[in-house]
Design an enzyme around this catalytic site. Structure first.
Site, PDB file in Angstrom:
ATOM      1  N   LYS A 159      52.694  67.734  87.676  1.00  0.00           N
ATOM      2  CA  LYS A 159      53.764  67.032  88.401  1.00  0.00           C
ATOM      3  C   LYS A 159      55.120  67.636  88.066  1.00  0.00           C
ATOM      4  O   LYS A 159      55.987  67.783  88.926  1.00  0.00           O
ATOM      5  CB  LYS A 159      53.755  65.542  88.052  1.00  0.00           C
ATOM      6  CG  LYS A 159      52.702  64.751  88.798  1.00  0.00           C
ATOM      7  CD  LYS A 159      53.243  64.269  90.129  1.00  0.00           C
ATOM      8  CE  LYS A 159      52.189  63.923  91.157  1.00  0.00           C
ATOM      9  NZ  LYS A 159      51.128  63.060  90.701  1.00  0.00           N
ATOM     10  N   LYS A 197      40.843  70.161  95.259  1.00  0.00           N
ATOM     11  CA  LYS A 197      40.040  68.968  95.532  1.00  0.00           C
ATOM     12  C   LYS A 197      40.556  68.294  96.791  1.00  0.00           C
ATOM     13  O   LYS A 197      41.703  68.487  97.182  1.00  0.00           O
ATOM     14  CB  LYS A 197      40.111  68.012  94.340  1.00  0.00           C
ATOM     15  CG  LYS A 197      41.518  67.587  93.972  1.00  0.00           C
ATOM     16  CD  LYS A 197      41.519  66.502  92.901  1.00  0.00           C
ATOM     17  CE  LYS A 197      42.922  65.931  92.719  1.00  0.00           C
ATOM     18  NZ  LYS A 197      43.019  64.781  91.857  1.00  0.00           N
ATOM     19  N   LYS A 204      44.952  63.045  98.728  1.00  0.00           N
ATOM     20  CA  LYS A 204      45.665  62.190  99.666  1.00  0.00           C
ATOM     21  C   LYS A 204      46.826  62.934 100.320  1.00  0.00           C
ATOM     22  O   LYS A 204      47.156  62.693 101.465  1.00  0.00           O
ATOM     23  CB  LYS A 204      46.238  60.988  98.927  1.00  0.00           C
ATOM     24  CG  LYS A 204      45.179  60.063  98.372  1.00  0.00           C
ATOM     25  CD  LYS A 204      45.686  58.636  98.397  1.00  0.00           C
ATOM     26  CE  LYS A 204      44.883  57.761  97.477  1.00  0.00           C
ATOM     27  NZ  LYS A 204      45.334  57.867  96.085  1.00  0.00           N
TER      28      LYS A 204
HETATM   29  P1  AMP Z   1      43.977  58.911  93.392  1.00  0.00           P
HETATM   30  O1  AMP Z   1      43.654  59.391  94.772  1.00  0.00           O
HETATM   31  O2  AMP Z   1      44.533  60.008  92.541  1.00  0.00           O
HETATM   32  O3  AMP Z   1      44.751  57.641  93.360  1.00  0.00           O
HETATM   33  O4  AMP Z   1      42.572  58.583  92.719  1.00  0.00           O
HETATM   34  C1  AMP Z   1      41.823  57.405  93.003  1.00  0.00           C
HETATM   35  C2  AMP Z   1      40.415  57.591  92.510  1.00  0.00           C
HETATM   36  O5  AMP Z   1      39.722  58.563  93.315  1.00  0.00           O
HETATM   37  C3  AMP Z   1      40.328  58.103  91.069  1.00  0.00           C
HETATM   38  O6  AMP Z   1      39.209  57.468  90.462  1.00  0.00           O
HETATM   39  C4  AMP Z   1      40.071  59.581  91.218  1.00  0.00           C
HETATM   40  O7  AMP Z   1      39.352  60.090  90.116  1.00  0.00           O
HETATM   41  C5  AMP Z   1      39.204  59.620  92.493  1.00  0.00           C
HETATM   42  N1  AMP Z   1      39.372  60.905  93.215  1.00  0.00           N
HETATM   43  C6  AMP Z   1      40.488  61.338  93.852  1.00  0.00           C
HETATM   44  N2  AMP Z   1      40.282  62.547  94.423  1.00  0.00           N
HETATM   45  C7  AMP Z   1      38.992  62.882  94.150  1.00  0.00           C
HETATM   46  C8  AMP Z   1      38.147  63.999  94.494  1.00  0.00           C
HETATM   47  N3  AMP Z   1      38.567  65.001  95.261  1.00  0.00           N
HETATM   48  N4  AMP Z   1      36.866  63.996  94.014  1.00  0.00           N
HETATM   49  C9  AMP Z   1      36.403  62.973  93.267  1.00  0.00           C
HETATM   50  N5  AMP Z   1      37.138  61.894  92.926  1.00  0.00           N
HETATM   51  C10 AMP Z   1      38.413  61.826  93.359  1.00  0.00           C
END
Ligand code: AMP
Length: 332
Positions: free
Chosen positions: A113, A195, A198
């Protein structure tokens, strides 16, 4: 015997995608019958990147709706918004006294970040893992269903819990990352880079709100190659990723057919992508439609959010009483 406590959160920083589904939501839905579950929308965490707060607000509602559309039942779990539980902020304050600048500066998420927003390296960004530890420890959770990207933050949460227990007496059980399979999951982008995410990599990420045409276009463009040249070869990671997606969307017989084709060097990736697109559309379409209906039902959302906040605050308050007593901050 009381059930084990589970906690997990999702940031409302954009559209939910298949990485979130695999790393998080699919596990949430399975866990809701077996565990005492707390799932929340991490809107305080989102403020570290200074988002447009109007968008943030609608994103919070969307995350709630999309989780329910994936099968999360607000009568079985506490589904709440982080900022509705001020007890978390008090625990964050206590834990901040046990977190050191050096270790916070070393975390991968902080370094990433700091690189991507050099003009906004705020203290909230630095202490992100402390707030995350407070999110978990406020319910004395032991299992945290997350994707692989969260492993390091979980380790820090354990460190802070151990330090607290050592200094003030046993208060917190130690939390661990959880996935039903032994490995934590990482869903790659369809271009084989990074990966699914969002905010970045949008053309290579399948969102739960994508329409049918968009899903098909994205999948047909997914990275492949000319296929294996030896039988039973190891799969490159971008091909493995396509098989992972096939496993959620398609029947076991379909997955087996393409596995066999791959192992016999007869796989036709064009056919496989067409099949994946058809099946993925069938998988995402009902989730997208249910989520839209829930988002339009403001009365239902208000009820769910209020009920979630009440459940979460009851549990959070019980932990804070223990914490204050342990530190000696109980004067009345
Ligand atoms: P975030 O989108 O960063 O708020 O993550 C929300 C949840 O989704 C967390 O448990 C992350 O570990 C999981 N997550 C987000 N992106 C991925 C991805 N590409 N593959 C697997 N898990 C993900």
């Amino acid at each position: 015997m009381s059930k084990e406590v589970v906690l997990s959160g999702i940031r409302p920083t954009g559209l939910l995608h298949l990485g979130n589904y695999f790393g998080a939501m699919r596990n949430y839905v399975r866990m809701q019958d077996e565990y005492d579950c707390y799932f929340f929308v991490a809107n305080w965490h989102s403020l570290t990147t200074h988002p447009d707060t109007k968008e943030l607000q609608s994103s919070v509602y969307r995350v709630i709706a999309e989780n329910m559309a994936c099968g999360l039942d607000p009568n079985k779990v506490a589904l709440y918004i982080q900022s509705d539980v001020p007890e978390i902020a008090e625990l964050y304050l206590y834990l901040n006294m046990l977190a050191y600048k050096g270790e916070l500066e070393k975390t991968t998420s902080f370094k990433d970040k700091a690189r991507s927003q050099p003009d906004n390296i705020n203290a909230g960004l630095l202490t992100y893992p402390v707030l995350q530890a407070a999110d978990i420890l406020i319910h004395r959770a032991v299992k945290v269903p997350v994707g692989k990207d969260q492993e390091q933050n979980l380790e820090m949460a354990r460190n802070f819990a151990e330090r607290f227990n050592y200094r003030y007496g046993d208060t917190f059980p130690l939390p661990y990352a959880f996935n039903y399979n032994s490995e934590l999951v990482k869903i790659m982008g369809l271009d084989g880079n990074g990966k699914m995410s969002k905010s970045e990599n949008q053309m290579s990420t399948l969102y739960l709100a994508d329409d049918d045409d968009t899903i098909r276009k994205k999948i047909m463009k997914a990275k492949t190659d000319s296929g294996p040249t030896e039988t039973n070869a190891a799969k490159p990671d971008y091909i493995e990723n396509l098989f992972t997606l096939l496993k959620i969307a398609s029947d076991a017989a379909v997955v087996k057919k393409f596995e066999d084709d791959f192992n016999n060097c007869q796989v036709r990736y064009g056919d496989m992508k067409k099949q994946l697109a058809d099946d993925m559309i069938r998988f995402i379409q009902p989730i997208r439609e249910r989520a839209a209906a829930i988002q339009a039902d403001k009365a239902l959302l208000a009820k769910v959010i209020k009920q979630g906040a009440e459940k979460a605050r009851t549990s959070a308050d019980a932990t804070l009483q223990l914490v204050r007593k342990a530190i000696g901050m109980n004067y009345m």
